[in-house]
Design a protein around this motif. Structure first.
Motif, PDB file in Angstrom:
ATOM      1  N   LEU A  47       0.860  -1.178   0.000  1.00  0.00           N
ATOM      2  CA  LEU A  47       0.000   0.000   0.000  1.00  0.00           C
ATOM      3  C   LEU A  47       0.896   1.228   0.000  1.00  0.00           C
ATOM      4  O   LEU A  47       1.635   1.467   0.949  1.00  0.00           O
ATOM      5  N   VAL A  48       0.859   1.982  -1.100  1.00  0.00           N
ATOM      6  CA  VAL A  48       1.630   3.222  -1.201  1.00  0.00           C
ATOM      7  C   VAL A  48       0.628   4.353  -1.046  1.00  0.00           C
ATOM      8  O   VAL A  48      -0.274   4.515  -1.862  1.00  0.00           O
ATOM      9  N   LEU A  49       0.800   5.114   0.018  1.00  0.00           N
ATOM     10  CA  LEU A  49      -0.199   6.109   0.404  1.00  0.00           C
ATOM     11  C   LEU A  49       0.133   7.515  -0.081  1.00  0.00           C
ATOM     12  O   LEU A  49       1.301   7.871  -0.210  1.00  0.00           O
ATOM     13  N   PRO A  50      -0.920   8.307  -0.271  1.00  0.00           N
ATOM     14  CA  PRO A  50      -0.695   9.730  -0.494  1.00  0.00           C
ATOM     15  C   PRO A  50      -0.367  10.391   0.843  1.00  0.00           C
ATOM     16  O   PRO A  50      -0.455   9.767   1.901  1.00  0.00           O
ATOM     17  N   THR A  51      -0.030  11.651   0.803  1.00  0.00           N
ATOM     18  CA  THR A  51       0.173  12.406   2.029  1.00  0.00           C
ATOM     19  C   THR A  51      -1.195  12.804   2.564  1.00  0.00           C
ATOM     20  O   THR A  51      -2.001  13.382   1.845  1.00  0.00           O
ATOM     21  N   PHE A  52      -1.462  12.459   3.817  1.00  0.00           N
ATOM     22  CA  PHE A  52      -2.763  12.754   4.417  1.00  0.00           C
ATOM     23  C   PHE A  52      -2.666  13.909   5.383  1.00  0.00           C
ATOM     24  O   PHE A  52      -1.717  13.998   6.151  1.00  0.00           O
ATOM     25  N   ARG A  53      -3.660  14.723   5.365  1.00  0.00           N
ATOM     26  CA  ARG A  53      -3.779  15.759   6.383  1.00  0.00           C
ATOM     27  C   ARG A  53      -4.607  15.237   7.563  1.00  0.00           C
ATOM     28  O   ARG A  53      -4.505  15.727   8.664  1.00  0.00           O
ATOM     29  N   ASP A  54      -5.445  14.215   7.287  1.00  0.00           N
ATOM     30  CA  ASP A  54      -6.380  13.749   8.307  1.00  0.00           C
ATOM     31  C   ASP A  54      -6.001  12.384   8.898  1.00  0.00           C
ATOM     32  O   ASP A  54      -6.786  11.780   9.598  1.00  0.00           O
ATOM     33  N   ALA A  55      -4.799  11.900   8.622  1.00  0.00           N
ATOM     34  CA  ALA A  55      -4.403  10.595   9.149  1.00  0.00           C
ATOM     35  C   ALA A  55      -4.083  10.698  10.638  1.00  0.00           C
ATOM     36  O   ALA A  55      -3.619  11.717  11.123  1.00  0.00           O
ATOM     37  N   ASP A  56      -4.360   9.611  11.334  1.00  0.00           N
ATOM     38  CA  ASP A  56      -4.024   9.563  12.748  1.00  0.00           C
ATOM     39  C   ASP A  56      -3.501   8.164  13.075  1.00  0.00           C
ATOM     40  O   ASP A  56      -3.357   7.319  12.197  1.00  0.00           O
ATOM     41  N   HIS A  57      -3.244   7.935  14.331  1.00  0.00           N
ATOM     42  CA  HIS A  57      -2.671   6.652  14.747  1.00  0.00           C
ATOM     43  C   HIS A  57      -3.615   5.486  14.494  1.00  0.00           C
ATOM     44  O   HIS A  57      -3.157   4.361  14.313  1.00  0.00           O
ATOM     45  N   SER A  58      -4.919   5.722  14.469  1.00  0.00           N
ATOM     46  CA  SER A  58      -5.845   4.617  14.242  1.00  0.00           C
ATOM     47  C   SER A  58      -5.680   4.036  12.832  1.00  0.00           C
ATOM     48  O   SER A  58      -5.794   2.827  12.641  1.00  0.00           O
ATOM     49  N   LEU A  59      -5.409   4.886  11.845  1.00  0.00           N
ATOM     50  CA  LEU A  59      -5.166   4.374  10.493  1.00  0.00           C
ATOM     51  C   LEU A  59      -3.906   3.516  10.480  1.00  0.00           C
ATOM     52  O   LEU A  59      -3.900   2.419   9.915  1.00  0.00           O
ATOM     53  N   LEU A  60      -2.854   3.977  11.108  1.00  0.00           N
ATOM     54  CA  LEU A  60      -1.618   3.189  11.159  1.00  0.00           C
ATOM     55  C   LEU A  60      -1.842   1.861  11.881  1.00  0.00           C
ATOM     56  O   LEU A  60      -1.312   0.831  11.471  1.00  0.00           O
ATOM     57  N   ALA A  61      -2.649   1.878  12.917  1.00  0.00           N
ATOM     58  CA  ALA A  61      -2.960   0.642  13.639  1.00  0.00           C
ATOM     59  C   ALA A  61      -3.734  -0.322  12.747  1.00  0.00           C
ATOM     60  O   ALA A  61      -3.466  -1.534  12.739  1.00  0.00           O
ATOM     61  N   THR A  62      -4.692   0.203  11.986  1.00  0.00           N
ATOM     62  CA  THR A  62      -5.463  -0.640  11.069  1.00  0.00           C
ATOM     63  C   THR A  62      -4.552  -1.240  10.016  1.00  0.00           C
ATOM     64  O   THR A  62      -4.623  -2.440   9.733  1.00  0.00           O
ATOM     65  N   ILE A  63      -3.701  -0.417   9.447  1.00  0.00           N
ATOM     66  CA  ILE A  63      -2.776  -0.910   8.417  1.00  0.00           C
ATOM     67  C   ILE A  63      -1.865  -1.980   9.012  1.00  0.00           C
ATOM     68  O   ILE A  63      -1.700  -3.055   8.432  1.00  0.00           O
ATOM     69  N   ALA A  64      -1.308  -1.715  10.136  1.00  0.00           N
ATOM     70  CA  ALA A  64      -0.395  -2.673  10.764  1.00  0.00           C
ATOM     71  C   ALA A  64      -1.079  -4.005  11.063  1.00  0.00           C
ATOM     72  O   ALA A  64      -0.486  -5.060  10.918  1.00  0.00           O
ATOM     73  N   SER A  65      -2.336  -3.969  11.451  1.00  0.00           N
ATOM     74  CA  SER A  65      -3.026  -5.193  11.815  1.00  0.00           C
ATOM     75  C   SER A  65      -3.531  -5.991  10.618  1.00  0.00           C
ATOM     76  O   SER A  65      -3.785  -7.194  10.737  1.00  0.00           O
ATOM     77  N   HIS A  66      -3.655  -5.363   9.438  1.00  0.00           N
ATOM     78  CA  HIS A  66      -4.244  -6.049   8.306  1.00  0.00           C
ATOM     79  C   HIS A  66      -3.279  -6.394   7.175  1.00  0.00           C
ATOM     80  O   HIS A  66      -3.562  -7.281   6.390  1.00  0.00           O
ATOM     81  N   LEU A  67      -2.182  -5.703   7.057  1.00  0.00           N
ATOM     82  CA  LEU A  67      -1.251  -5.999   5.975  1.00  0.00           C
ATOM     83  C   LEU A  67      -0.481  -7.271   6.289  1.00  0.00           C
ATOM     84  O   LEU A  67      -0.067  -7.496   7.430  1.00  0.00           O
ATOM     85  N   LYS A  68      -0.296  -8.076   5.268  1.00  0.00           N
ATOM     86  CA  LYS A  68       0.418  -9.354   5.438  1.00  0.00           C
ATOM     87  C   LYS A  68       1.859  -9.186   5.064  1.00  0.00           C
ATOM     88  O   LYS A  68       2.236  -8.448   4.239  1.00  0.00           O
TER      89      LYS A  68
END
Length: 176
Positions: free
Chosen positions: A155-176
């Motif tokens: 997953l190559v992400l754009p730069t987010f203004r609205d990203a927070d730790h919950s998005l990083l937690a979701t990504i970390a828990s779901h990416l294989k």
């Protein structure tokens, strides 16, 4: 692309072909490949990857036409196709979704959360997605994509203004 050559074509990379890859070219190619598939239905997976990086004249209408004719696409590179919008990505998702494993939308700035949500809804086999410089995509749609696409590995992400730790937690828990 001649009719003879299209019988075994699996990958077509037209990257950096700028101005000569037009909507008409994409439509003609889709018709030819579709005709070949109809004449040889056992050949169900012959054309699965297309690269149109920097084909700046292609519009969403051409991609919609392509996906209507070639629903078995697995990999689509639309990087720098600046005329591509949500309608094209939604067509990819709806027509090719069960097969799509990789999509590159880098610098497709007209794509919004609607594109990402459509991919999340229709592309369960999605493994790779790149969204650099897609400034109209927000963190909540990425969260939905990551939760929906269980096979996602890159997953190559754009730069987010609205990203927070919950998005990083979701990504970390779901990416294989």
């Amino acid at each position: 692309i001649s009719q003879r050559a299209s019988t075994s074509l699996k990958t077509l990379l037209l990257n950096d072909c700028d101005h000569w890859v037009t909507n008409d070219f994409v439509r003609n190619m889709a018709d030819l490949l579709s005709d070949r598939l109809r004449s040889n239905p056992k050949e169900t997976r012959f054309f699965s990857k297309i690269g149109l990086d920097t084909a700046i004249e292609i519009t969403s209408e051409a991609i919609q036409y392509l996906c209507g004719k070639c629903c078995h696409l697995q990999s689509i590179d639309l990087q720098n196709c600046v005329e591509i919008s949500d309608e094209a990505v939604q067509s990819i998702a709806e027509n090719c979704g069960l097969n799509v494993e990789s999509i590159n939308l880098n610098n497709c700035d007209s794509c919004t959360d609607a594109s990402i949500l459509s991919l999340a809804d229709h592309c369960p086999r999605l493994k790779h997605i790149s969204l650099r410089r897609c400034s109209n995509v927000s963190a909540p749609s990425i969260d939905t994509l990551v939760r929906s696409c269980k096979e996602l590995k890159e997953l190559v992400l754009p730069t987010f203004r609205d990203a927070d730790h919950s998005l990083l937690a979701t990504i970390a828990s779901h990416l294989k």
